[in-house]
Write a protein that holds these residues in place. Structure first.
Motif, short mmCIF file in Angstrom:
data_model
loop_
_atom_site.label_atom_id
_atom_site.label_comp_id
_atom_site.label_asym_id
_atom_site.label_seq_id
_atom_site.Cartn_x
_atom_site.Cartn_y
_atom_site.Cartn_z
N ARG A 75 0.86 -1.18 0.00
CA ARG A 75 0.00 0.00 0.00
C ARG A 75 0.90 1.23 0.00
O ARG A 75 1.79 1.35 0.84
N ILE A 76 0.65 2.13 -0.94
CA ILE A 76 1.40 3.37 -1.04
C ILE A 76 0.64 4.46 -0.31
O ILE A 76 -0.57 4.62 -0.49
N ASP A 77 1.35 5.21 0.51
CA ASP A 77 0.76 6.32 1.25
C ASP A 77 0.25 7.38 0.26
O ASP A 77 1.02 7.88 -0.57
N PRO A 78 -1.03 7.72 0.33
CA PRO A 78 -1.57 8.75 -0.58
C PRO A 78 -0.84 10.09 -0.45
O PRO A 78 -0.71 10.82 -1.43
N LEU A 79 -0.33 10.40 0.75
CA LEU A 79 0.42 11.64 0.94
C LEU A 79 1.73 11.60 0.15
O LEU A 79 2.14 12.61 -0.44
N PHE A 80 2.38 10.42 0.11
CA PHE A 80 3.60 10.28 -0.68
C PHE A 80 3.30 10.52 -2.15
O PHE A 80 4.03 11.24 -2.84
N LEU A 81 2.22 9.94 -2.65
CA LEU A 81 1.81 10.13 -4.04
C LEU A 81 1.54 11.61 -4.30
O LEU A 81 1.99 12.16 -5.32
N TYR A 82 0.85 12.27 -3.40
CA TYR A 82 0.56 13.69 -3.53
C TYR A 82 1.87 14.50 -3.60
O TYR A 82 2.01 15.41 -4.42
N GLN A 83 2.83 14.16 -2.74
CA GLN A 83 4.11 14.88 -2.72
C GLN A 83 4.86 14.72 -4.04
O GLN A 83 5.44 15.67 -4.56
N VAL A 84 4.83 13.50 -4.59
CA VAL A 84 5.48 13.27 -5.88
C VAL A 84 4.77 14.06 -6.98
O VAL A 84 5.42 14.68 -7.82
N GLU A 85 3.45 14.06 -6.96
CA GLU A 85 2.70 14.83 -7.97
C GLU A 85 3.05 16.31 -7.88
O GLU A 85 3.20 16.99 -8.91
N ARG A 86 3.19 16.83 -6.69
CA ARG A 86 3.57 18.25 -6.51
C ARG A 86 4.99 18.49 -7.02
O ARG A 86 5.27 19.51 -7.65
N GLU A 87 5.89 17.56 -6.75
CA GLU A 87 7.29 17.67 -7.15
C GLU A 87 7.43 17.75 -8.68
O GLU A 87 8.25 18.50 -9.19
N ILE A 88 6.64 16.97 -9.40
CA ILE A 88 6.80 16.91 -10.87
C ILE A 88 5.90 17.91 -11.60
O ILE A 88 6.01 18.03 -12.82
N GLU A 89 5.06 18.61 -10.87
CA GLU A 89 4.15 19.57 -11.49
C GLU A 89 4.93 20.58 -12.34
O GLU A 89 5.88 21.19 -11.88
#
Length: 145
Positions: A75-89
């Protein structure tokens, strides 16, 4: 390096993804390090207008599952996914899928994997044993399913 994206029980088609050597190596290192547990992570890249998929980067994610269940679940932490999405924005790349390993099992989706797949995203599964990664396969759930 190219791997064939195999989707025969999701829909009747085959397609290829372009997977950078660096991304492949990163996933293999993560799978070996997590063994006998499952590793997991995020695939970053581009989807072309003609359906071609290019994986340019990966981000290893902590597996939130602990204990004996870690060898068969992730299970991947949704907050981690959110942080990656923000990083690559704004960087011209996007989340195009996810990867995880199957310790001592084939690189094919389990029923749980299939049920949790988001249509249109790429899923890379690595079969890993104590001796290392034995197989890497790629799947995509058809949007029409």
């Amino acid at each position: 390096m190219k791997f064939r994206l195999w989707g025969h029980f999701f829909s009747e088609f085959f397609m290829e993804i372009n997977l950078s050597k660096n991304s492949s190596c990163q996933m293999e290192v993560a799978a070996k390090a997590a063994y006998p547990g499952e590793c997991c992570g995020i695939l970053l890249g581009k989807s072309g207008e003609n359906g071609e998929i290019e994986v340019l980067e990966t981000r290893e994610a902590p597996n939130l599952i602990q204990g004996t269940q870690k060898s068969a679940h992730f299970r991947i932490d949704p907050l981690f996914l959110y942080q990656v999405e923000r990083e690559i924005e704004g960087n011209g790349i996007e989340v195009i899928g996810f990867y995880h390993s199957h310790p001592d099992c084939a690189a094919v989706p389990s029923d749980e994997d299939y049920d949790n797949m988001v249509p249109g995203l790429v899923y890379v599964i690595l079969s890993v044993t104590k001796d290392g990664v034995k197989d890497i396969r790629n799947y995509k759930k058809d949007i029409n399913y």
